[in-house]
Each structure stands twice: as structure tokens, then as C-alpha cells.
Enzyme design. Structure first.
Site, PDB file in Angstrom:
ATOM      1  CB  SER A   1      -0.880   0.005   1.261  1.00  0.00           C
ATOM      2  OG  SER A   1      -1.488   1.261   1.471  1.00  0.00           O
TER       3      SER A   1
ATOM      4  CE1 TYR B   1      -3.543  -2.417   5.344  1.00  0.00           C
ATOM      5  CE2 TYR B   1      -3.134  -0.060   5.203  1.00  0.00           C
ATOM      6  CZ  TYR B   1      -3.414  -1.271   4.593  1.00  0.00           C
ATOM      7  OH  TYR B   1      -3.544  -1.329   3.230  1.00  0.00           O
TER       8      TYR B   1
END
Length: 252
Positions: A131, A144
Site C-alpha cells: 500500500s 496496518y
């Protein structure tokens, strides 16, 4: 030609499976929701094997490997991932550890198991889905963001090892920005900046993987963010990320 896609029941993983099928790859699809996988399999014009698995469970990760290890996998797509929103001292520990099992341990394990076979055959591609979060500190999504940084750095390091070994096996890492999928519902977030559609991201990801491109940054916006963030000190990036994240889930 055959590809294995984890987290294929929705979002980017589902779209990557479709793009690979368009290119003629037979598929092995895995995720927790067998019904979603079978629905997808029925739509695709190639041979599809469905293997339901919960990648939070290390035993199921190993069982997945045992089921496919004798097949020649040309592309491994480590797409399965989870997120968890909230202050670090308030988020549920068990939920957080499950997220780390999927985002880090399962990806690490499958990469570790498949890579030697690919090297021995002298061909193969691994696509690890990270990401744009991998480049940043992420207050309110701290674990995360940290897990995606692990994916990025692991992929970069293994890619250099492969380059020095003059191997024809390639490893790529996909770092998209916001992509509206079921992921943000599960993670309990709302994106505060416009996202890129998952189909476009999937097409860029597959094309980049087949070219042997290490870092795949879909979209001009993410390329610009990646370029300019290198000139901003980490403490400032953390404050900026906090301001963006606090608008999620009604905190603003």
C-alpha cells in the site's frame, strides 16, 4: 500457465484474478469465503481451482502450500490483507494479531515456500500487495501501516538477492493509494481522498509484474506523493497522516 491469488474473493484480488484469466492463466483462488470464490470461478474462462482458507491460521497457510506445492505456479499473488482503525492503545489485540498474521506472516510464509521452486525452474513472478501506507507512519492505522512497510522492505530485499543471483524470477510490490473496496468497511474507515478503481489498479499490477517491475505505484497522484514525501521529515509526515486519518470514522 497458472497463478495463485490469495484474498481473491473481493477487491483488488478479485480483479487481479480476472485480469490474469484474460491473459490465459489458469487460477488457484483462495480466501475465507468459498461461495464468493465459486461465483468468481464460474465467471472466468479458464480452469479455476478453489481452495478456501483462513490465512490468520498458520496451519491453514501450510495446508494451502501442501495442496499446491506439486503444481507449477508461474505467478504468486499475495493479496490477502486486513486493516484495523483506531488509537493503538484502544484497538483489540486479538484482532490486531490476526491482521498481522495475514498481512505479514502468511505473505512471508508463502513467499518463502514458493520462491525456491521458482528459482529452481528458472522462472516465475511474485506480486506482494502492500500500500502507499508502506512509505508513511500511520497514526490511527499504526499496525496496518507498519505491516505494509514490512511487505515493501521484504520485497525490495528479496528482489536485490534475486538480481545478484542473476535469477529470472522477479518479485514486485504493489503500493496503491485509496481503492474503494470491502477492505475499508472491514477496517472501519472512510477514505478522505479520492480513490482509484480496483480494475485499473489490477491491470497495472499484472502488467508491471509480468515486466518484472519492482515497485508498482498506480496513478499519477501516488507517484507524486511518493516523490515528495521523501523530502518531508518523518515527524512531520506523522502529523500530516494524523490530520488525514482523524477525518475517518467520524473523529473529525
Amino acid at each position: 500457465m497458472r497463478a495463485l491469488v490469495t484474498g481473491a474473493s473481493s477487491g483488488i484480488g478479485r480483479e487481479i484474478a480476472k485480469v490474469l484469466a484474460e491473459r490465459g492463466y489458469d487460477l488457484i483462488l483462495t480466501a475465507r469465503r468459498a461461495d464468493r470464490l465459486r461465483e468468481l470461478a464460474d465467471e472466468l474462462p479458464v480452469k479455476v481451482e478453489v481452495i478456501p482458507a483462513d490465512l490468520t491460521d498458520r496451519a491453514q497457510v501450510k495446508a494451502l502450500w501442501e495442496q499446491v506445492k506439486d503444481q507449477d505456479i508461474d505467478i504468486l499473488v499475495n493479496n490477502a490483507g486486513r486493516g484495523l482503525f483506531g488509537p493503538f492503545d484502544e484497538t483489540d489485540l486479538n484482532t490486531e494479531l490476526e491482521m498481522l498474521e495475514v498481512n505479514i506472516v502468511a505473505l512471508h510464509t508463502l513467499t518463502k515456500l514458493f520462491l525456491p521452486k521458482m528459482k529452481a525452474r528458472g522462472r516465475g513472478h511474485i506480486l506482494n500487495v502492500a500500500s502507499s501506507a508502506a512509505f508513511l507512519p500511520g497514526p490511527l492505522l499504526s499496525s496496518y501501516y507498519a505491516s505494509k512497510a514490512y511487505v515493501l522492505r521484504l520485497s525490495e530485499a528479496v528482489a536485490e538477492e534475486l538480481r545478484r543471483a542473476k535469477s529470472k524470477v522477479t518479485i514486485s510490490v504493489l503500493c496503491p493509494g485509496p481503492v474503494p473496496t470491502e477492505f475499508d468497511q472491514v477496517a472501519d474507515v472512510r477514505f478522505s481522498i479520492p480513490g482509484m478503481d480496483s480494475t485499473s489498479v489490477a491491470r497495472l499490477a499484472v502488467a508491471g509484474t509480468l515486466r518484472g517491475q519492482l515497485l508498482i505505484l498506480p496513478g499519477v497522484r501516488m507517484k507524486a506523493v511518493h516523490f515528495f514525501q521523501r523530502f518531508v521529515p518523518d515527524p512531520v509526515l506523522a502529523r500530516l497522516c494524523w490530520r488525514v486519518q482523524r477525518r475517518k470514522s467520524g473523529l473529525d
